[in-house]
Structures are given as structure tokens and as C-alpha cells.
Design an enzyme around this catalytic site. Structure first.
Site, mmCIF file in Angstrom:
data_model
loop_
_atom_site.group_PDB
_atom_site.id
_atom_site.type_symbol
_atom_site.label_atom_id
_atom_site.label_comp_id
_atom_site.label_asym_id
_atom_site.label_seq_id
_atom_site.Cartn_x
_atom_site.Cartn_y
_atom_site.Cartn_z
ATOM 1 N N HIS A 172 0.791 -1.231 0.000
ATOM 2 C CA HIS A 172 0.000 0.000 0.000
ATOM 3 C C HIS A 172 0.825 1.284 0.000
ATOM 4 O O HIS A 172 0.264 2.374 -0.050
ATOM 5 C CB HIS A 172 -0.953 0.032 1.196
ATOM 6 C CG HIS A 172 -0.244 0.301 2.498
ATOM 7 N ND1 HIS A 172 0.376 -0.687 3.210
ATOM 8 C CD2 HIS A 172 -0.042 1.445 3.190
ATOM 9 C CE1 HIS A 172 0.918 -0.164 4.301
ATOM 10 N NE2 HIS A 172 0.682 1.136 4.310
HETATM 11 C C1 UD1 Z 1 -2.207 5.759 5.284
HETATM 12 C C2 UD1 Z 1 -0.883 6.349 5.803
HETATM 13 C C3 UD1 Z 1 0.195 5.292 5.776
HETATM 14 C C4 UD1 Z 1 -0.233 4.035 6.531
HETATM 15 C C5 UD1 Z 1 -1.571 3.552 5.976
HETATM 16 C C6 UD1 Z 1 -2.076 2.387 6.801
HETATM 17 C C7 UD1 Z 1 -0.516 8.748 5.337
HETATM 18 C C8 UD1 Z 1 0.211 9.724 4.504
HETATM 19 N N1 UD1 Z 1 -0.435 7.457 4.966
HETATM 20 O O1 UD1 Z 1 -2.000 5.410 3.938
HETATM 21 O O2 UD1 Z 1 1.363 5.794 6.409
HETATM 22 O O3 UD1 Z 1 0.747 3.055 6.356
HETATM 23 O O4 UD1 Z 1 -2.536 4.611 6.052
HETATM 24 O O5 UD1 Z 1 -2.979 1.618 6.099
HETATM 25 O O6 UD1 Z 1 -1.146 9.116 6.279
HETATM 26 N N2 UD1 Z 1 -9.367 4.765 0.908
HETATM 27 C C9 UD1 Z 1 -10.576 4.119 0.879
HETATM 28 N N3 UD1 Z 1 -11.203 3.864 2.063
HETATM 29 C C10 UD1 Z 1 -10.702 4.222 3.257
HETATM 30 C C11 UD1 Z 1 -9.459 4.879 3.290
HETATM 31 C C12 UD1 Z 1 -8.799 5.147 2.101
HETATM 32 O O7 UD1 Z 1 -11.085 3.773 -0.182
HETATM 33 O O8 UD1 Z 1 -11.326 3.942 4.290
HETATM 34 C C13 UD1 Z 1 -8.654 4.996 -0.373
HETATM 35 C C14 UD1 Z 1 -8.937 6.383 -0.967
HETATM 36 O O9 UD1 Z 1 -8.953 6.250 -2.345
HETATM 37 C C15 UD1 Z 1 -7.700 7.161 -0.540
HETATM 38 C C16 UD1 Z 1 -6.607 6.093 -0.556
HETATM 39 O O10 UD1 Z 1 -7.246 4.904 -0.146
HETATM 40 O O11 UD1 Z 1 -7.413 8.229 -1.390
HETATM 41 C C17 UD1 Z 1 -5.440 6.400 0.364
HETATM 42 O O12 UD1 Z 1 -5.867 6.598 1.704
HETATM 43 P P1 UD1 Z 1 -5.029 7.503 2.723
HETATM 44 O O13 UD1 Z 1 -5.634 7.466 4.065
HETATM 45 O O14 UD1 Z 1 -4.770 8.842 2.123
HETATM 46 O O15 UD1 Z 1 -3.617 6.804 2.767
HETATM 47 P P2 UD1 Z 1 -3.236 5.279 2.964
HETATM 48 O O16 UD1 Z 1 -2.683 4.787 1.678
HETATM 49 O O17 UD1 Z 1 -4.348 4.552 3.575
HETATM 50 N N1 UDP Z 2 -3.855 -5.743 8.660
HETATM 51 C C1 UDP Z 2 -5.114 -6.293 8.796
HETATM 52 N N2 UDP Z 2 -5.789 -6.655 7.666
HETATM 53 C C2 UDP Z 2 -5.264 -6.503 6.414
HETATM 54 C C3 UDP Z 2 -3.967 -5.945 6.294
HETATM 55 C C4 UDP Z 2 -3.300 -5.571 7.446
HETATM 56 O O1 UDP Z 2 -5.620 -6.461 9.911
HETATM 57 O O2 UDP Z 2 -5.942 -6.843 5.430
HETATM 58 C C5 UDP Z 2 -3.127 -5.332 9.881
HETATM 59 C C6 UDP Z 2 -1.768 -5.956 10.040
HETATM 60 O O3 UDP Z 2 -1.852 -7.217 10.685
HETATM 61 C C7 UDP Z 2 -1.047 -4.916 10.870
HETATM 62 C C8 UDP Z 2 -1.644 -3.603 10.390
HETATM 63 O O4 UDP Z 2 -2.878 -3.934 9.773
HETATM 64 O O5 UDP Z 2 -1.350 -5.078 12.250
HETATM 65 C C9 UDP Z 2 -0.725 -2.942 9.412
HETATM 66 O O6 UDP Z 2 -1.379 -1.866 8.833
HETATM 67 P P1 UDP Z 2 -0.990 -1.274 7.410
HETATM 68 O O7 UDP Z 2 -0.223 -2.275 6.651
HETATM 69 O O8 UDP Z 2 -2.241 -0.743 6.825
HETATM 70 O O9 UDP Z 2 -0.123 0.015 7.792
HETATM 71 P P2 UDP Z 2 1.401 0.253 8.222
HETATM 72 O O10 UDP Z 2 1.710 -0.636 9.367
HETATM 73 O O11 UDP Z 2 2.259 0.018 7.024
HETATM 74 O O12 UDP Z 2 1.418 1.698 8.584
#
Ligand code: UD1
Ligand code: UDP
Length: 357
Positions: free
Chosen positions: A202
Site C-alpha cells: 500500500h
Molecule cells: C495511510 C498512511 C500510511 C499508513 C496507511 C495504513 C498517510 C500519509 N499514509 O496510507 O502511512 O501506512 O494509512 O494503512 O497518512 N481509501 C478508501 N477507504 C478508506 C481509506 C482510504 O477507499 O477507508 C482509499 C482512498 O482512495 C484514498 C486512498 O485509499 O485516497 C489512500 O488513503 P489515505 O488514508 O490517504 O492513505 P493510505 O494509503 O491509507
Molecule cells: N492488517 C489487517 N488486515 C489486512 C492488512 C493488514 O488487519 O488486510 C493489519 C496488520 O496485521 C497490521 C496492520 O494492519 O497489524 C498494518 O497496517 P498497514 O499495513 O495498513 O499500515 P502500516 O503498518 O504500514 O502503517
């Protein structure tokens, strides 16, 4: 104290679950959910499964550009903090919710504590900006690793820096047995232990650039084992936009899923023969569970992990990935591999209980 905990993204809910109940024994906690993650499978299900108290505020900020999302959070957080007047604001990790919480608290001169302080990748990823700014604004810095303490020292931050360990590890320890008992994911997906791979992707650097996403697609197509891939919505969006989604759906060995529940995820991580991921949390869980892991990034903030047999970072070059997979598949993970202790929440509370502004 009255403590406002600001969270907004999946991994923050998991870390909050490991701290909140202990925090509430001594202090009044107000949970603010920024709404950064809003899909049920990225948010509400975690609160339910991990029995986290319902947020006192849901700011419903949703998705947007970096500035738009952070700006909206900042405006709404300021209103909440002005109303609640907490003694402390607690932020987790490195997301835009972390940064907004840190800025809002600092501008109102409310003491700020950062959990997972000092992590650095020394890259230009958005999370690096969030971490650095948050660390430099924080009055209390809770570090998960020795390296993170050193990183802060290099930046001149030495006051109220505490090595407390990793709440993600504590959450895993608290939930693993329940996961093993309750989760039927292996049966549901017809999987045999140590006979499949697990993948998650992601990071913006991997998803937002067409070339890198094509490379990821080719890597996933080339895998020699059944691979379970719970797809983050960000990744799905870009795969669909770039017409790669259907291609992956047709890949014989690959099973695309919506994001899955935490307990199911722990069981998959423990039973996978290998994990491919760019996630900070998933690479740590792989390490804690002693499942070999290829980190699909050039670098990681958790460098301790890559010093251990069975764990390595990798560029997206397919030949290198294949070579690295071969190495990992034949690597032995030491049973004595270092683990952090699982008392981060206790240590954090001991420090917070003595904090007086
Ligand atoms: C965010 C964090 C990242 C973290 C990740 C955990 C920032 C800059 N990034 O990334 O550090 O590792 O969360 O998962 O804060 N979207 C949905 N539904 C949701 C949320 C998001 O469809 O509930 C989609 C939208 O298209 C959105 C995209 O995902 O634009 C990205 O979501 P965003 O919260 O901006 O960043 P993450 O990639 O989730
Ligand atoms: N995770 C989850 N379901 C998923 C993918 C990840 O429960 O489908 C959990 C995973 O076990 C870990 C956390 O989400 O505890 C990691 O989150 P993510 O990878 O979104 O973010 P990051 O840690 O890179 O910020």
C-alpha cells in the site's frame, strides 16, 4: 490527566487497542478518530474486534490530497482540543492524522506525546515528514527501538526520550491465542499451513507510480505458490485505474481479497511460508511470528529486522526479487531471534503517570 488520543488509520487502531485499557485505569481518555480510514473493513471492524471504546469524536475527514486531508483534520482537531482542554495529546506513528494531531496540540500549547518516535527511513516519503515534524514538536517521545533513540539523538532530541518497545508487538501477543481459536480463515480459504504466501502492498511509492505498480503486478504474477493478497483500497484504486486489476484477478496462483480482519491476518501471517509486504506493521508481525519476509522497499525504518536471517528489503527488479525469494525460502530463522518485550503499554503508563507538564 485528561488525555486526547488521536487516531485515524488501521495500524493506529491496533496500537490504540494495546494501550487504551491501561491508560483508562489511571486517566480520562477521549478518543478522536479523524476519519482518515472510514471503510468498515479498515476502521469499524477493528474497533469491534479489538473491543476498543467507541471514539468520542469522529471528524469524518475522509480521503484527499496530503494538504487537503491534513488541513481539514487540523481545523476540526483544533475545535475539539479547544473544547476538551486536555492535559496531554497522544499521537501514534506517522500518518497524516499523526501530523495533524501534533500540529493542533502544539499550536494550542498542549503537551504532546508521540508513540513510535524516532523512526526514520531517510527517504522523501510523506510519512517521513509526518514523523520528523511530530518528533520535533513532542514533549514526550516513546521510542520502539534502540535505533529510533539514536536517530533522535542525531537530530538533537534527547530530553524525555524513552525506549518503551512496540505496541504492535503487544497487540499481537494479546490477540494471537484468540486468533488461533476463533479464526477459520485457513479453512475458509482452503489453505495448508506453510504452503502459501501472503502479500500486502500500500505504500505510495509502490502504488502511485505506474512503473512500480507494473513491477509489483509482475512480481505477483511470477510467484511459485498460492498467494493470498488482501488489497488495500489505495492499491485497488490504482490497479483498477491502470487496468492491472483484471490481469491480477486472472492470475492462477493469486487470490485477491478485500482487507481482512486483524485476527484473520495474524493467523495468515503465522501460517504463511513467506510474506511479501511494504507495510511497517506487517513486516514487524512477520518478524515476531518468525515467518520469513521480503520487504518490497529499498529501505526500512525497522532496520533491526533486516539484520536477522529470513528478513530482507528488496527493490522491485523481478530478477532480484526472485533471487531474494529463493534465499528466503531456504533461510533458517533462529528460534532465539531477538524479541522486544511485550510491556510497552506498562512502560508508557509509568512515564505518563509521572508527567506533570
Ligand atoms: C495511510 C498512511 C500510511 C499508513 C496507511 C495504513 C498517510 C500519509 N499514509 O496510507 O502511512 O501506512 O494509512 O494503512 O497518512 N481509501 C478508501 N477507504 C478508506 C481509506 C482510504 O477507499 O477507508 C482509499 C482512498 O482512495 C484514498 C486512498 O485509499 O485516497 C489512500 O488513503 P489515505 O488514508 O490517504 O492513505 P493510505 O494509503 O491509507
Ligand atoms: N492488517 C489487517 N488486515 C489486512 C492488512 C493488514 O488487519 O488486510 C493489519 C496488520 O496485521 C497490521 C496492520 O494492519 O497489524 C498494518 O497496517 P498497514 O499495513 O495498513 O499500515 P502500516 O503498518 O504500514 O502503517
Amino acid at each position: 490527566m485528561k488525555v486526547v488520543s488521536v487516531v485515524g488509520a488501521r495500524p493506529q487502531f491496533i496500537k490504540l487497542s494495546a494501550l487504551s485499557s491501561r491508560l483508562r485505569k489511571y486517566h480520562k481518555e477521549i478518543i478522536v478518530h479523524t476519519g482518515q480510514h472510514y471503510d468498515e473493513e479498515l476502521s469499524a471492524l477493528f474497533f469491534k474486534e479489538l473491543k476498543i471504546p467507541k471514539p468520542d469524536y469522529d471528524l469524518e475527514v475522509g480521503s484527499g490530497s496530503q494538504a487537503e486531508q491534513t488541513g481539514k483534520m487540523l481545523i476540526k482537531l483544533e475545535q475539539v482540543l479547544e473544547f476538551e482542554k486536555p492535559d496531554l495529546v497522544l499521537v501514534y506513528g506517522d500518518t497524516n492524522s499523526t501530523l495533524a494531531g501534533a500540529l493542533a496540540a502544539s499550536k494550542l500549547q498542549i503537551p504532546l506525546a508521540h508513540i513510535e518516535a524516532g523512526m526514520r527511513s531517510y527517504t522523501d516519503m510523506p510519512e517521513e515528514v509526518n514523523r520528523k515534524v511530530t518528533d520535533h514538536l513532542s514533549q514526550i517521545l516513546f521510542c520502539p527501538t534502540h535505533q529510533s533513540v539514536k536517530n533522535l539523538r542525531k537530530e538533537g532530541i534527547t530530553k524525555r526520550v524513552y525506549l518503551v518497545g512496540d505496541l504492535m508487538y503487544e497487540a499481537l501477543i494479546c490477540n494471537l491465542q484468540t486468533a488461533q481459536k476463533k479464526s477459520d480463515i485457513l479453512k475458509k480459504l482452503n489453505l495448508n499451513s506453510k504452503n502459501f504466501y501472503l502479500a500486502t502492498i500500500h505504500r505510495a511509492e509502490n502504488t502511485d507510480y505506474r512503473d512500480n505498480l507494473v513491477k509489483i503486478t509482475k512480481i505477483l504474477e511470477s510467484l511459485d505458490r498460492k498467494t493470498i493478497f488482501p488489497v488495500h483500497p489505495r492499491t485497488r484504486k490504482y490497479l483498477e485505474e491502470r487496468h492491472l486489476w483484471n490481469r491480477l484477478k486472472k492470475t492462477r496462483n493469486l487470490l485477491l481479497l478485500d482487507p481482512i480482519r486483524y485476527l484473520d491476518m495474524l493467523v495468515l501471517e503465522q501460517n504463511a511460508s513467506l510474506i511479501l509486504t511494504d507495510s511497517g506493521g506487517v513486516q514487524r508481525e512477520a518478524y515476531f511470528l518468525k515467518t520469513p519476509c521480503l520487504i518490497l522497499r529499498e529501505t526500512t525504518e525497522w532496520i533491526e529486522i533486516t539484520k536477522t536471517n529470513g528478513f530482507m528489503t528488496s527493490s522491485l527488479d523481478i530478477k532480484k526479487v526472485q533471487r531474494n525469494l529463493k534465499r528466503l525460502n531456504s533461510s533458517r530463522i533462529s528460534k532465539k531471534q531477538a524479541t522486544t518485550n511485550s510491556s510497552a503499554s506498562r512502560k508508557i503508563l509509568n512515564i505518563l503517570n509521572k508527567f506533570n507538564g
